[in-house]
Design a protein around this motif. Structure first.
Motif, PDB file in Angstrom:
ATOM      1  N   GLU A  57      81.727  97.605  14.223  1.00  0.00           N
ATOM      2  CA  GLU A  57      82.431  96.329  14.096  1.00  0.00           C
ATOM      3  C   GLU A  57      82.669  95.668  15.451  1.00  0.00           C
ATOM      4  O   GLU A  57      82.613  94.444  15.577  1.00  0.00           O
ATOM      5  CB  GLU A  57      83.768  96.547  13.384  1.00  0.00           C
ATOM      6  CG  GLU A  57      84.552  95.289  13.134  1.00  0.00           C
ATOM      7  CD  GLU A  57      85.824  95.542  12.340  1.00  0.00           C
ATOM      8  OE1 GLU A  57      86.520  94.557  12.019  1.00  0.00           O
ATOM      9  OE2 GLU A  57      86.108  96.716  12.036  1.00  0.00           O
ATOM     10  N   ASP A  58      82.921  96.471  16.500  1.00  0.00           N
ATOM     11  CA  ASP A  58      83.237  95.909  17.816  1.00  0.00           C
ATOM     12  C   ASP A  58      82.066  95.984  18.798  1.00  0.00           C
ATOM     13  O   ASP A  58      82.254  95.771  20.004  1.00  0.00           O
ATOM     14  CB  ASP A  58      84.463  96.599  18.409  1.00  0.00           C
ATOM     15  CG  ASP A  58      84.203  98.063  18.760  1.00  0.00           C
ATOM     16  OD1 ASP A  58      83.186  98.627  18.278  1.00  0.00           O
ATOM     17  OD2 ASP A  58      85.000  98.643  19.516  1.00  0.00           O
ATOM     18  N   THR A  59      80.865  96.281  18.323  1.00  0.00           N
ATOM     19  CA  THR A  59      79.691  96.306  19.200  1.00  0.00           C
ATOM     20  C   THR A  59      79.467  94.919  19.806  1.00  0.00           C
ATOM     21  O   THR A  59      79.607  93.904  19.127  1.00  0.00           O
ATOM     22  CB  THR A  59      78.439  96.737  18.419  1.00  0.00           C
ATOM     23  OG1 THR A  59      78.619  98.089  17.979  1.00  0.00           O
ATOM     24  CG2 THR A  59      77.182  96.663  19.277  1.00  0.00           C
ATOM     25  N   ILE A  60      79.110  94.902  21.094  1.00  0.00           N
ATOM     26  CA  ILE A  60      78.777  93.649  21.761  1.00  0.00           C
ATOM     27  C   ILE A  60      77.393  93.786  22.394  1.00  0.00           C
ATOM     28  O   ILE A  60      76.875  94.894  22.544  1.00  0.00           O
ATOM     29  CB  ILE A  60      79.812  93.253  22.829  1.00  0.00           C
ATOM     30  CG1 ILE A  60      79.980  94.375  23.868  1.00  0.00           C
ATOM     31  CG2 ILE A  60      81.147  92.918  22.190  1.00  0.00           C
ATOM     32  CD1 ILE A  60      80.943  94.035  24.997  1.00  0.00           C
ATOM     33  N   THR A  61      76.808  92.666  22.766  1.00  0.00           N
ATOM     34  CA  THR A  61      75.468  92.684  23.353  1.00  0.00           C
ATOM     35  C   THR A  61      75.305  91.509  24.301  1.00  0.00           C
ATOM     36  O   THR A  61      76.137  90.589  24.319  1.00  0.00           O
ATOM     37  CB  THR A  61      74.388  92.633  22.255  1.00  0.00           C
ATOM     38  OG1 THR A  61      73.096  92.851  22.832  1.00  0.00           O
ATOM     39  CG2 THR A  61      74.391  91.297  21.521  1.00  0.00           C
ATOM     40  N   VAL A  62      74.250  91.533  25.089  1.00  0.00           N
ATOM     41  CA  VAL A  62      73.897  90.374  25.904  1.00  0.00           C
ATOM     42  C   VAL A  62      73.467  89.255  24.956  1.00  0.00           C
ATOM     43  O   VAL A  62      72.617  89.468  24.088  1.00  0.00           O
ATOM     44  CB  VAL A  62      72.745  90.702  26.878  1.00  0.00           C
ATOM     45  CG1 VAL A  62      72.369  89.465  27.693  1.00  0.00           C
ATOM     46  CG2 VAL A  62      73.130  91.851  27.809  1.00  0.00           C
ATOM     47  N   SER A 109      85.451  98.583  31.642  1.00  0.00           N
ATOM     48  CA  SER A 109      86.150  99.260  30.547  1.00  0.00           C
ATOM     49  C   SER A 109      85.546  98.963  29.182  1.00  0.00           C
ATOM     50  O   SER A 109      85.796  99.687  28.209  1.00  0.00           O
ATOM     51  CB  SER A 109      87.629  98.854  30.540  1.00  0.00           C
ATOM     52  OG  SER A 109      87.763  97.443  30.368  1.00  0.00           O
ATOM     53  N   GLU A 110      84.725  97.893  29.092  1.00  0.00           N
ATOM     54  CA  GLU A 110      84.132  97.512  27.814  1.00  0.00           C
ATOM     55  C   GLU A 110      82.677  97.937  27.677  1.00  0.00           C
ATOM     56  O   GLU A 110      82.046  97.671  26.655  1.00  0.00           O
ATOM     57  CB  GLU A 110      84.224  95.988  27.632  1.00  0.00           C
ATOM     58  CG  GLU A 110      85.631  95.431  27.746  1.00  0.00           C
ATOM     59  CD  GLU A 110      86.586  96.091  26.771  1.00  0.00           C
ATOM     60  OE1 GLU A 110      86.226  96.204  25.575  1.00  0.00           O
ATOM     61  OE2 GLU A 110      87.678  96.503  27.188  1.00  0.00           O
ATOM     62  N   GLN A 111      82.142  98.624  28.674  1.00  0.00           N
ATOM     63  CA  GLN A 111      80.724  98.958  28.689  1.00  0.00           C
ATOM     64  C   GLN A 111      80.301  99.846  27.524  1.00  0.00           C
ATOM     65  O   GLN A 111      79.175  99.751  27.024  1.00  0.00           O
ATOM     66  CB  GLN A 111      80.350  99.634  30.016  1.00  0.00           C
ATOM     67  CG  GLN A 111      78.866  99.872  30.200  1.00  0.00           C
ATOM     68  CD  GLN A 111      78.065  98.586  30.256  1.00  0.00           C
ATOM     69  OE1 GLN A 111      78.444  97.649  30.960  1.00  0.00           O
ATOM     70  NE2 GLN A 111      76.969  98.520  29.519  1.00  0.00           N
ATOM     71  N   GLY A 136      74.069  81.509  32.695  1.00  0.00           N
ATOM     72  CA  GLY A 136      72.905  80.983  32.001  1.00  0.00           C
ATOM     73  C   GLY A 136      72.283  81.971  31.049  1.00  0.00           C
ATOM     74  O   GLY A 136      71.579  81.586  30.115  1.00  0.00           O
ATOM     75  N   ALA A 137      72.561  83.281  31.259  1.00  0.00           N
ATOM     76  CA  ALA A 137      71.798  84.272  30.492  1.00  0.00           C
ATOM     77  C   ALA A 137      72.517  85.573  30.195  1.00  0.00           C
ATOM     78  O   ALA A 137      72.041  86.343  29.370  1.00  0.00           O
ATOM     79  CB  ALA A 137      70.506  84.599  31.247  1.00  0.00           C
ATOM     80  N   LEU A 138      73.646  85.869  30.842  1.00  0.00           N
ATOM     81  CA  LEU A 138      74.207  87.218  30.739  1.00  0.00           C
ATOM     82  C   LEU A 138      75.608  87.272  30.133  1.00  0.00           C
ATOM     83  O   LEU A 138      76.372  88.192  30.421  1.00  0.00           O
ATOM     84  CB  LEU A 138      74.211  87.892  32.121  1.00  0.00           C
ATOM     85  CG  LEU A 138      72.835  88.230  32.696  1.00  0.00           C
ATOM     86  CD1 LEU A 138      72.980  88.871  34.071  1.00  0.00           C
ATOM     87  CD2 LEU A 138      72.060  89.161  31.765  1.00  0.00           C
ATOM     88  N   GLY A 139      75.947  86.308  29.293  1.00  0.00           N
ATOM     89  CA  GLY A 139      77.208  86.404  28.565  1.00  0.00           C
ATOM     90  C   GLY A 139      77.182  87.576  27.602  1.00  0.00           C
ATOM     91  O   GLY A 139      76.141  87.908  27.038  1.00  0.00           O
ATOM     92  N   MET A 140      78.328  88.217  27.419  1.00  0.00           N
ATOM     93  CA  MET A 140      78.431  89.419  26.583  1.00  0.00           C
ATOM     94  C   MET A 140      79.424  89.168  25.447  1.00  0.00           C
ATOM     95  O   MET A 140      80.572  88.770  25.680  1.00  0.00           O
ATOM     96  CB  MET A 140      78.918  90.598  27.428  1.00  0.00           C
ATOM     97  CG  MET A 140      78.131  90.859  28.705  1.00  0.00           C
ATOM     98  SD  MET A 140      76.483  91.510  28.419  1.00  0.00           S
ATOM     99  CE  MET A 140      76.872  93.097  27.681  1.00  0.00           C
TER     100      MET A 140
END
Length: 428
Positions: free
Chosen positions: A92-97, A235-237, A307-311
């Motif tokens: 549920e809390d997975t994030i990505t580039v 801490s969010e990695q 431009g490209a690396l928002g998470m």
């Protein structure tokens, strides 16, 4: 020569991919794909399309989809793997580039500064950042810069990791660089440089001189409680999904599904000839997500590259833009301003017509009485789009990159279509 090129670029990779897929599918987990999340009962069809993407093999890793309608979260789904090789499921809390959808998030920072009276879109960039006015860029307005018209789509100066992490060195590099075409005369996609230019605009207009990452975190993400980052805290990695690039078999299958995708496949040819896209993709040389994915390097997730690396994930992007159109960040006058495209012409790098303005793409919807939606597509099929009239916001992210974008990305296009099937029924 052309036949040899085709053999090396297309035929051999496809044959290799078939063999690789045969072997790798036995190395990877064969657990049944799980779909998590909830949907409003009226949007049950959307869940079916989301599940079908996995069942038919179109979704090769993991993905997430969130839909808001006027403040109500009606779809919130995730499924597949955050790391397929490690059998780590998408949570549920997975994030990505989120790649270029970051540009839309960064554009909100500029819109907020505009609303605060710190800048105007028609102002020259050099009014706030004098060094940018060198080499014939003295006519470039903030609007032009945000609409990819600054003539700075690529840089000849090699951008090292050290330069990219140092905003002073990055500013000096941009100031020394000569534009690649007469600024203001045409639009050419600033894939990476958009992020560095916006960062400097924010630093030169914000009273506290904050960079884009800090400004976005303190003035937008924290205040709206959205889990989106331009510069990810260490801490969010642990939540970050591992990205995989498309195999040639997957690319070929996309083209067979919709031959129009071939125009994106042609971009791979541009990477080996003397084309602007080649210069864009190869600098920074250490940042790659086409044939291999160095973007999985955690060190790069810390960069404030707007431009490209928002998470983030689909939920954070959708929540952000749902709150924006409901006036939680910007007032109605500002929303009316940014809702209109500035240009709608051919982008000479894309070689396709794209409506742009205020840092956003204005993408065709042509459903439920709406012509365009405001948002941005991202490399590999990341997506955020919001519909002002129906107050619908859709966000989709995936770590299994695709070839097609927006309506030519088969996993996303079916999802958006299913959402609007419901919206049109509700409007009857």
């Amino acid at each position: 020569m052309r036949s040899l090129f085709f053999l090396k670029l297309v035929a051999i990779p496809i044959l290799f991919s078939i063999g690789y897929r045969f072997i790798s599918d036995r190395l990877y987990s064969n657990h049944k794909t799980e779909i998590g999340g909830v949907v409003d009962t009226r949007f049950e069809k959307v869940r079916e399309v989301f599940r079908r993407n996995f069942e038919n093999g179109w979704e090769i890793e993991g993905s997430a989809l969130t839909v808001y309608v006027d403040g109500h979260k009606v779809v919130d789904l995730w499924g597949g793997y955050a790391d397929k090789q490690a059998a780590r499921k998408w949570a549920e809390d997975t994030i990505t580039v989120t790649f270029s959808t970051t540009k839309a998030a960064a554009a909100l920072a500029v819109a907020l500064l505009y609303e605060q009276g710190k800048l105007h879109y028609d102002d020259l960039v050099s009014k706030y950042w004098p060094g940018f006015g060198t080499h014939g860029r003295d006519n470039v307005t903030i609007q032009m810069a945000l609409s990819h018209m600054a003539g700075m789509a690529w840089l000849d100066t090699p951008i090292t990791e050290e330069i990219a992490a140092d905003h002073v060195k990055m500013r000096q590099t941009l100031e020394r660089e000569k534009p690649k075409w007469a600024p203001g005369t045409k639009s050419g996609y600033h894939a990476y440089t958009y992020g560095w230019i916006v960062d400097q605009i924010v630093r030169h207009t914000d009273d506290k001189k904050r960079g884009i990452g800090q400004f976005f975190r303190e003035e937008i993400a924290s205040k709206l409680s959205v889990d989106y980052h331009i510069g990810l805290p260490k801490s969010e990695q642990h939540r970050v999904a591992r990205i995989s690039t498309p195999r040639w078999l997957d690319r070929a299958d996309e083209v067979l599904t919709d031959f129009r995708v071939f125009k994106y496949l042609k971009s791979l040819y541009k990477l080996v000839i003397d084309h602007p896209l080649k210069h864009i993709v190869r600098n920074p040389s250490w940042l790659e997500a086409v044939s291999r994915c160095t973007v999985n390097n955690p060190d790069y997730h810390r960069l404030e590259q707007a431009g490209a690396l928002g998470m983030g994930n689909a939920r954070s992007l959708a929540s952000l833009f749902d709150q924006v159109i409901r006036g939680k960040l910007l007032n109605q006058a500002t929303l009316k301003t940014i809702s209109r495209p500035f240009i709608n012409e051919s982008d000479f790098i894309f070689e396709d017509t794209v409506a742009k303005g205020y840092g956003f793409f204005h993408l065709p919807i042509n459903r439920a009485g709406v012509e365009y939606g405001l948002g941005h597509s991202g490399h590999g099929c990341q997506m955020i789009i919001t519909d002002f009239k129906n107050r619908v916001t859709i966000a989709y992210v995936t770590n299994g990159l695709k070839t097609g974008l927006y309506d030519l990305c088969r996993t996303y296009s079916g999802l958006q279509s299913s959402v609007y099937d419901v919206i049109e029924q509700l409007n009857e």
